[in-house]
Design a protein around this motif. Structure first.
Motif, PDB file in Angstrom:
ATOM      1  N   ASN A 188       0.815  -1.227   0.000  1.00 46.21           N
ATOM      2  CA  ASN A 188       0.000   0.000   0.000  1.00 46.21           C
ATOM      3  C   ASN A 188       0.845   1.272   0.000  1.00 46.21           C
ATOM      4  O   ASN A 188       0.450   2.277   0.579  1.00 46.21           O
ATOM      5  CB  ASN A 188      -0.968   0.019   1.187  1.00 46.21           C
ATOM      6  CG  ASN A 188      -1.986  -1.079   1.102  1.00 46.21           C
ATOM      7  OD1 ASN A 188      -2.348  -1.513   0.016  1.00 46.21           O
ATOM      8  ND2 ASN A 188      -2.440  -1.534   2.239  1.00 46.21           N
ATOM      9  N   GLN A 189       2.025   1.255  -0.626  1.00 44.62           N
ATOM     10  CA  GLN A 189       2.830   2.464  -0.682  1.00 44.62           C
ATOM     11  C   GLN A 189       2.587   3.248  -1.964  1.00 44.62           C
ATOM     12  O   GLN A 189       2.598   4.456  -1.946  1.00 44.62           O
ATOM     13  CB  GLN A 189       4.316   2.130  -0.558  1.00 44.62           C
ATOM     14  CG  GLN A 189       4.694   1.692   0.827  1.00 44.62           C
ATOM     15  CD  GLN A 189       4.480   2.789   1.854  1.00 44.62           C
ATOM     16  OE1 GLN A 189       4.815   3.935   1.629  1.00 44.62           O
ATOM     17  NE2 GLN A 189       3.897   2.436   2.970  1.00 44.62           N
ATOM     18  N   VAL A 190       2.394   2.580  -3.081  1.00 46.43           N
ATOM     19  CA  VAL A 190       2.124   3.268  -4.337  1.00 46.43           C
ATOM     20  C   VAL A 190       0.626   3.362  -4.560  1.00 46.43           C
ATOM     21  O   VAL A 190       0.091   4.429  -4.833  1.00 46.43           O
ATOM     22  CB  VAL A 190       2.820   2.557  -5.512  1.00 46.43           C
ATOM     23  CG1 VAL A 190       2.450   3.206  -6.828  1.00 46.43           C
ATOM     24  CG2 VAL A 190       4.324   2.578  -5.324  1.00 46.43           C
ATOM     25  N   PHE A 191      -0.062   2.238  -4.414  1.00 42.39           N
ATOM     26  CA  PHE A 191      -1.516   2.227  -4.487  1.00 42.39           C
ATOM     27  C   PHE A 191      -2.033   2.066  -3.068  1.00 42.39           C
ATOM     28  O   PHE A 191      -1.723   1.092  -2.398  1.00 42.39           O
ATOM     29  CB  PHE A 191      -2.029   1.078  -5.367  1.00 42.39           C
ATOM     30  CG  PHE A 191      -1.604   1.204  -6.799  1.00 42.39           C
ATOM     31  CD1 PHE A 191      -2.238   2.110  -7.634  1.00 42.39           C
ATOM     32  CD2 PHE A 191      -0.583   0.438  -7.302  1.00 42.39           C
ATOM     33  CE1 PHE A 191      -1.851   2.234  -8.948  1.00 42.39           C
ATOM     34  CE2 PHE A 191      -0.186   0.554  -8.613  1.00 42.39           C
ATOM     35  CZ  PHE A 191      -0.820   1.461  -9.445  1.00 42.39           C
ATOM     36  N   GLY A 192      -2.805   3.038  -2.614  1.00 49.57           N
ATOM     37  CA  GLY A 192      -3.327   3.004  -1.254  1.00 49.57           C
ATOM     38  C   GLY A 192      -4.494   2.051  -1.111  1.00 49.57           C
ATOM     39  O   GLY A 192      -4.908   1.394  -2.064  1.00 49.57           O
ATOM     40  N   PRO A 193      -5.040   1.970   0.090  1.00 51.27           N
ATOM     41  CA  PRO A 193      -6.188   1.092   0.315  1.00 51.27           C
ATOM     42  C   PRO A 193      -7.393   1.560  -0.506  1.00 51.27           C
ATOM     43  O   PRO A 193      -7.678   2.746  -0.601  1.00 51.27           O
ATOM     44  CB  PRO A 193      -6.455   1.200   1.810  1.00 51.27           C
ATOM     45  CG  PRO A 193      -5.691   2.368   2.279  1.00 51.27           C
ATOM     46  CD  PRO A 193      -4.612   2.649   1.298  1.00 51.27           C
ATOM     47  N   VAL A 194      -8.072   0.619  -1.092  1.00 53.34           N
ATOM     48  CA  VAL A 194      -9.221   0.912  -1.956  1.00 53.34           C
ATOM     49  C   VAL A 194     -10.393   1.369  -1.097  1.00 53.34           C
ATOM     50  O   VAL A 194     -10.679   0.796  -0.049  1.00 53.34           O
ATOM     51  CB  VAL A 194      -9.599  -0.338  -2.775  1.00 53.34           C
ATOM     52  CG1 VAL A 194     -10.845  -0.092  -3.595  1.00 53.34           C
ATOM     53  CG2 VAL A 194      -8.442  -0.740  -3.664  1.00 53.34           C
ATOM     54  N   ALA A 195     -11.071   2.435  -1.552  1.00 50.85           N
ATOM     55  CA  ALA A 195     -12.259   2.935  -0.852  1.00 50.85           C
ATOM     56  C   ALA A 195     -13.453   2.798  -1.788  1.00 50.85           C
ATOM     57  O   ALA A 195     -13.386   3.154  -2.961  1.00 50.85           O
ATOM     58  CB  ALA A 195     -12.062   4.390  -0.467  1.00 50.85           C
ATOM     59  N   GLN A 196     -14.552   2.270  -1.254  1.00 47.84           N
ATOM     60  CA  GLN A 196     -15.758   2.099  -2.049  1.00 47.84           C
ATOM     61  C   GLN A 196     -16.919   2.814  -1.376  1.00 47.84           C
ATOM     62  O   GLN A 196     -17.073   2.763  -0.165  1.00 47.84           O
ATOM     63  CB  GLN A 196     -16.116   0.619  -2.185  1.00 47.84           C
ATOM     64  CG  GLN A 196     -15.119  -0.163  -2.998  1.00 47.84           C
ATOM     65  CD  GLN A 196     -15.513  -1.622  -3.128  1.00 47.84           C
ATOM     66  OE1 GLN A 196     -16.287  -2.137  -2.346  1.00 47.84           O
ATOM     67  NE2 GLN A 196     -14.961  -2.283  -4.134  1.00 47.84           N
ATOM     68  N   GLN A 197     -17.701   3.503  -2.207  1.00 52.08           N
ATOM     69  CA  GLN A 197     -18.916   4.145  -1.723  1.00 52.08           C
ATOM     70  C   GLN A 197     -19.909   4.169  -2.876  1.00 52.08           C
ATOM     71  O   GLN A 197     -19.602   4.678  -3.960  1.00 52.08           O
ATOM     72  CB  GLN A 197     -18.644   5.564  -1.230  1.00 52.08           C
ATOM     73  CG  GLN A 197     -19.865   6.211  -0.616  1.00 52.08           C
ATOM     74  CD  GLN A 197     -19.533   7.550   0.032  1.00 52.08           C
ATOM     75  OE1 GLN A 197     -18.442   8.052  -0.084  1.00 52.08           O
ATOM     76  NE2 GLN A 197     -20.510   8.109   0.701  1.00 52.08           N
ATOM     77  N   GLY A 198     -21.084   3.650  -2.633  1.00 55.73           N
ATOM     78  CA  GLY A 198     -22.079   3.563  -3.699  1.00 55.73           C
ATOM     79  C   GLY A 198     -21.551   2.682  -4.812  1.00 55.73           C
ATOM     80  O   GLY A 198     -21.085   1.579  -4.593  1.00 55.73           O
ATOM     81  N   GLY A 199     -21.593   3.193  -6.019  1.00 57.62           N
ATOM     82  CA  GLY A 199     -21.103   2.438  -7.168  1.00 57.62           C
ATOM     83  C   GLY A 199     -19.725   2.884  -7.613  1.00 57.62           C
ATOM     84  O   GLY A 199     -19.295   2.574  -8.713  1.00 57.62           O
ATOM     85  N   THR A 200     -18.997   3.629  -6.752  1.00 59.91           N
ATOM     86  CA  THR A 200     -17.689   4.162  -7.128  1.00 59.91           C
ATOM     87  C   THR A 200     -16.593   3.539  -6.268  1.00 59.91           C
ATOM     88  O   THR A 200     -16.734   3.417  -5.055  1.00 59.91           O
ATOM     89  CB  THR A 200     -17.648   5.687  -6.943  1.00 59.91           C
ATOM     90  OG1 THR A 200     -18.695   6.270  -7.718  1.00 59.91           O
ATOM     91  CG2 THR A 200     -16.321   6.260  -7.390  1.00 59.91           C
ATOM     92  N   THR A 201     -15.516   3.153  -6.913  1.00 66.89           N
ATOM     93  CA  THR A 201     -14.340   2.628  -6.219  1.00 66.89           C
ATOM     94  C   THR A 201     -13.184   3.580  -6.484  1.00 66.89           C
ATOM     95  O   THR A 201     -12.897   3.904  -7.637  1.00 66.89           O
ATOM     96  CB  THR A 201     -13.983   1.219  -6.733  1.00 66.89           C
ATOM     97  OG1 THR A 201     -15.112   0.372  -6.545  1.00 66.89           O
ATOM     98  CG2 THR A 201     -12.790   0.659  -6.003  1.00 66.89           C
ATOM     99  N   LEU A 202     -12.519   4.052  -5.421  1.00 66.72           N
ATOM    100  CA  LEU A 202     -11.370   4.942  -5.545  1.00 66.72           C
ATOM    101  C   LEU A 202     -10.102   4.204  -5.154  1.00 66.72           C
ATOM    102  O   LEU A 202     -10.053   3.545  -4.117  1.00 66.72           O
ATOM    103  CB  LEU A 202     -11.523   6.168  -4.653  1.00 66.72           C
ATOM    104  CG  LEU A 202     -12.545   7.198  -5.080  1.00 66.72           C
ATOM    105  CD1 LEU A 202     -12.634   8.305  -4.049  1.00 66.72           C
ATOM    106  CD2 LEU A 202     -12.202   7.767  -6.436  1.00 66.72           C
ATOM    107  N   VAL A 203      -9.075   4.353  -5.991  1.00 64.34           N
ATOM    108  CA  VAL A 203      -7.766   3.764  -5.714  1.00 64.34           C
ATOM    109  C   VAL A 203      -6.756   4.911  -5.664  1.00 64.34           C
ATOM    110  O   VAL A 203      -6.371   5.451  -6.700  1.00 64.34           O
ATOM    111  CB  VAL A 203      -7.359   2.743  -6.797  1.00 64.34           C
ATOM    112  CG1 VAL A 203      -6.010   2.131  -6.474  1.00 64.34           C
ATOM    113  CG2 VAL A 203      -8.422   1.681  -6.961  1.00 64.34           C
ATOM    114  N   PRO A 204      -6.316   5.330  -4.464  1.00 65.55           N
ATOM    115  CA  PRO A 204      -5.346   6.411  -4.369  1.00 65.55           C
ATOM    116  C   PRO A 204      -3.960   5.966  -4.843  1.00 65.55           C
ATOM    117  O   PRO A 204      -3.571   4.810  -4.648  1.00 65.55           O
ATOM    118  CB  PRO A 204      -5.333   6.762  -2.880  1.00 65.55           C
ATOM    119  CG  PRO A 204      -5.868   5.572  -2.196  1.00 65.55           C
ATOM    120  CD  PRO A 204      -6.756   4.865  -3.165  1.00 65.55           C
ATOM    121  N   VAL A 205      -3.226   6.890  -5.456  1.00 65.05           N
ATOM    122  CA  VAL A 205      -1.904   6.600  -6.010  1.00 65.05           C
ATOM    123  C   VAL A 205      -0.913   7.619  -5.469  1.00 65.05           C
ATOM    124  O   VAL A 205      -1.206   8.807  -5.400  1.00 65.05           O
ATOM    125  CB  VAL A 205      -1.933   6.670  -7.558  1.00 65.05           C
ATOM    126  CG1 VAL A 205      -0.572   6.352  -8.133  1.00 65.05           C
ATOM    127  CG2 VAL A 205      -2.989   5.740  -8.119  1.00 65.05           C
TER     128      VAL A 205
END
Length: 111
Positions: A23-40
């Motif tokens: 989880n250093q380059v791609f952070g923990p995945v966050a999901q809300q509703g129908g959207t998934t966010l992958v922090p970089v």
């Protein structure tokens, strides 16, 4: 190279691998509703050791800064870049300083 020297040389690499970890380059995945966010993030690591015959010390540095996030929905994938206000302000300050120096030089020559 003796076994002691080999294990001593491998220790910094093991420490670096442990510090970078998951989880250093791609952070923990966050999901809300129908959207998934992958922090970089952008991660840089550096280090060094000193001494000629015996290692006398060393150090290292790990720098991580957010770059943006991938947004995944049923409609597709989008990239959202992170905005660094500090970099924008620094760029404005450097431009203002360059303009002041150029203005000072231009007015100084007219005398």
């Amino acid at each position: 190279m003796t076994e002691d020297e080999r294990s001593r040389d491998e220790l910094p690499l093991a420490d670096l691998a442990r510090d970078l970890g998951p989880n250093q380059v791609f952070g923990p995945v966050a999901q809300q509703g129908g959207t998934t966010l992958v922090p970089v993030a952008q991660v840089r690591a550096s280090g060094g050791f000193g001494g000629r015959k015996k290692p006398v010390g060393g150090g290292g540095n790990i720098v991580a800064r957010p770059v943006g996030a991938w947004s995944v929905t049923a409609d597709g994938v989008e990239w959202h870049a992170a905005v660094s206000v500090n970099r924008i302000v620094l760029g404005g300050q450097l431009a203002a300083a360059a303009a002041l120096v150029a203005g000072f030089i231009a007015f100084r020559r007219k005398r």
